[in-house]
Motif scaffolding. Structure first.
Motif, PDB file in Angstrom:
ATOM      1  N   ALA A 188     -44.721  39.305  10.323  1.00 27.59           N
ATOM      2  CA  ALA A 188     -43.775  38.911   9.271  1.00 27.59           C
ATOM      3  C   ALA A 188     -44.099  37.521   8.740  1.00 27.59           C
ATOM      4  CB  ALA A 188     -42.351  38.922   9.821  1.00 27.59           C
ATOM      5  N   LEU A 189     -43.834  37.333   7.442  1.00 26.26           N
ATOM      6  CA  LEU A 189     -43.827  36.017   6.804  1.00 26.26           C
ATOM      7  C   LEU A 189     -42.401  35.746   6.339  1.00 26.26           C
ATOM      8  CD1 LEU A 189     -46.997  36.423   4.529  1.00 26.26           C
ATOM      9  CD2 LEU A 189     -46.839  35.041   6.610  1.00 26.26           C
ATOM     10  N   VAL A 190     -41.983  34.501   6.401  1.00 25.97           N
ATOM     11  CA  VAL A 190     -40.604  34.140   6.078  1.00 25.97           C
ATOM     12  C   VAL A 190     -40.600  33.148   4.915  1.00 25.97           C
ATOM     13  CG1 VAL A 190     -38.465  33.144   6.962  1.00 25.97           C
ATOM     14  CG2 VAL A 190     -40.024  34.341   8.534  1.00 25.97           C
ATOM     15  N   THR A 191     -39.921  33.494   3.828  1.00 26.49           N
ATOM     16  CA  THR A 191     -39.725  32.545   2.732  1.00 26.49           C
ATOM     17  C   THR A 191     -38.280  32.070   2.774  1.00 26.49           C
ATOM     18  OG1 THR A 191     -41.373  33.663   1.378  1.00 26.49           O
ATOM     19  CG2 THR A 191     -39.815  32.224   0.228  1.00 26.49           C
ATOM     20  N   ASN A 229     -44.702  39.516  15.262  1.00 25.79           N
ATOM     21  CA  ASN A 229     -45.303  38.198  15.128  1.00 25.79           C
ATOM     22  C   ASN A 229     -44.829  37.534  13.839  1.00 25.79           C
ATOM     23  OD1 ASN A 229     -47.601  38.295  17.294  1.00 25.79           O
ATOM     24  ND2 ASN A 229     -47.705  40.252  16.213  1.00 25.79           N
ATOM     25  N   ILE A 230     -44.340  36.303  13.925  1.00 30.48           N
ATOM     26  CA  ILE A 230     -44.054  35.542  12.706  1.00 30.48           C
ATOM     27  C   ILE A 230     -45.252  34.647  12.459  1.00 30.48           C
ATOM     28  CG2 ILE A 230     -42.503  33.924  11.569  1.00 30.48           C
ATOM     29  CD1 ILE A 230     -40.235  35.066  13.123  1.00 30.48           C
ATOM     30  N   VAL A 231     -45.920  34.857  11.327  1.00 27.91           N
ATOM     31  CA  VAL A 231     -47.240  34.258  11.130  1.00 27.91           C
ATOM     32  C   VAL A 231     -47.277  33.267   9.978  1.00 27.91           C
ATOM     33  CG1 VAL A 231     -48.404  36.205  12.205  1.00 27.91           C
ATOM     34  CG2 VAL A 231     -48.009  36.255   9.737  1.00 27.91           C
ATOM     35  N   GLY A 232     -46.121  32.888   9.448  1.00 25.04           N
ATOM     36  CA  GLY A 232     -46.126  31.874   8.405  1.00 25.04           C
ATOM     37  C   GLY A 232     -45.013  32.094   7.410  1.00 25.04           C
ATOM     38  N   GLY A 233     -45.210  31.550   6.227  1.00 27.31           N
ATOM     39  CA  GLY A 233     -44.204  31.630   5.186  1.00 27.31           C
ATOM     40  C   GLY A 233     -44.148  30.322   4.438  1.00 27.31           C
ATOM     41  N   GLU A 234     -43.002  30.041   3.828  1.00 30.40           N
ATOM     42  CA  GLU A 234     -42.892  28.759   3.138  1.00 30.40           C
ATOM     43  C   GLU A 234     -41.432  28.380   2.982  1.00 30.40           C
ATOM     44  OE1 GLU A 234     -43.817  28.286  -0.985  1.00 30.40           O
ATOM     45  OE2 GLU A 234     -43.314  30.350  -1.469  1.00 30.40           O
TER      46      GLU A 234
END
Lengths: 306, 306
Positions: free
Chosen positions: A82-85, A114-119
């Motif tokens: 997952a990516l989180v904005t 897995n949380i692998v990034g975002g902004e």
């Protein structure tokens, strides 16, 4: 232009090639990337629409991820990355955001996501958007229902805003077990309410008949109807409240008893109900011993009776 | 709490397993899914931050995608599939949104990117968030610079707000050619300005020395400095304006001439400049024939001179 007309215009002539097994219009996109079947989904929650300012922050983060997980469940997939904005006002209390992420990370860990990034970006309303990747063997699509199919729903419906919309468990294990054990014809997760979402399993020549006494109504919906008799009935709440995040699926009638028995053995704490069947008549009929009504309108709209 | 402190807190203890080759902190996440190396990225643009109300709508849609493509380029990858999240006020002119999507779809088609879904939600500010998947052979990370490496930048820098931030071409083909032809040690795309983004290629014991006469300054930056002598110099604009979306990369000095010659043959219309080298001294030194200054502050902050 209605929202549906807008979306139809926006998604017209999307560039796609043969790697796109299912594009718009299902719970997730289904992609073939290097011989592997992947699920790809994005879902956003916004303050004052999906949660309130005073919602416990851990539950905000949890809900953001759980909604997207529920879409992966609806295809019988396994979420992986997952990516989180995060959109927030610049003066938003950082400790509040940290707690939101705590809820999100904890729910991700529960499901081995897995949380692998975002902004982090600046927006006037607190917003959490989740991009989710998953894997799947054979995805269960929304299309595929056949006349005569038995129609099942997990859990109990209605009254979700009291609590369930923040605490629901995405039905990942249940959906994978179903798809691995039976030939599930079609599946969706209920987000806008049975009366709306069931329509996504139907088509011009495929309708549904619901047995209204069989529809599982949640305690919360019954309680709300009792406390406020002038509001909608508990049955109407179960049909239209939305945010149930339960599985709605169809199987051949010959598998119906095995599905019920197998489910009860596997998931004794989660109800499963056969609520009706797929027909060859367009639309949805709601039937009890005395009457047959047509469910003509969607989700939060009122129920017309014929 | 500063933004960097907030992000550090939010991304602490993220749940990850061995499938995550690179998580937060690079241009994209790098994943191993079923033996295949995938890139995963999300990027949002917001009205009044990344574009204006009167920006041509097709360019808004184009920019949303092009920014994410530039991140895929920075890893030397190939973008494959995108999801689009649109946030807008409910009374936003639908024809305006259709034109935004026209720009987005057209740019996607140019780069063979499949648009496979997304959602429309309600937000007070027009927002476009792109989730992007891509494939890559061997990704080029931000880490990997070695003392003595030559430092290259594509294109010309500064003055991007005049036009370039809406019309730039993500350097996908250039980055793939570089990675296939040479051993590129580290690479990033310039979004916040050379003075900020270069720091992402450095570390405690790895610094950089820039030859200021070698830094390619765009016509727009030169023009702006000439028209308004009281504003920042053209050189400072090139160092700090941001939104250049050019490639910044390092290679062994023995490859430097071959990189320049090969690039000129492959991409005759796009400048490539060797602007300095990697050193074993922390920080960035800006050197010309007469002086050596230390670039102590990031991006849009002012340049301190020693």
């Amino acid at each position: 232009m209605t929202e549906i007309e807008l979306i139809t215009k926006l998604t017209a002539d999307l560039p796609t090639d043969e790697s796109v097994l299912t594009g718009t219009g299902d719970d997730c996109a289904v992609l073939n990337l290097g011989g592997q079947t992947l699920l790809f989904k994005t879902d956003a929650i916004v303050e004052d629409i999906h949660f309130e300012r005073d919602t416990p922050p851990e539950q905000i983060g949890r809900k953001a991820l759980a909604r997207a997980l529920s879409d992966i469940a609806a295809m019988a997939g396994t979420p992986t990355h997952a990516l989180v904005t995060l959109g927030r006002c610049e003066n938003h209390d950082p400790e509040h955001l940290v707690k939101i992420y705590d809820g999100l990370k904890s729910h991700a860990a529960e499901h081995a996501v897995n949380i692998v990034g975002g902004e982090v970006t600046t927006l006037p309303k607190l917003t959490l958007s989740i991009s989710l990747l998953g894997t799947v063997g054979k995805p269960v699509l929304r299309s595929g229902s056949q006349t005569g199919d038995a129609l099942f729903v997990s859990g109990e419906l209605g009254g979700s805003l009291a609590e369930h919309h923040l605490t629901f468990e995405p039905r990942l294990a249940e959906a994978r077990w179903l798809a691995q054990t039976f030939n599930i014809h079609a599946m969706i997760d209920l987000s806008d309410g049975l009366a709306t979402d069931l329509r996504h399993l139907l088509s011009e020549n495929i309708g549904a008949e619901l047995r209204s006494p069989a529809i599982p109504i949640s305690c919360a919906a019954k309680l709300a109807a009792k406390e406020n008799p002038s509001s909608k009935t508990a049955l109407l709440a179960a049909l239209t409240d939305g945010e149930d995040y339960e599985l709605l699926f169809t199987v051949s009638p010959k598998d119906a008893v095995a599905v019920l028995d197998g489910w009860k053995a596997q998931f004794p704490d989660t109800p499963l109900h056969c609520i009706g069947k797929i027909t060859n008549t367009r639309g949805i009929t709601l039937r009890d011993e005395k009457s047959a009504r047509t469910l003509t309108l969607h989700g939060y709209d009122h129920l017309e009776q014929s």
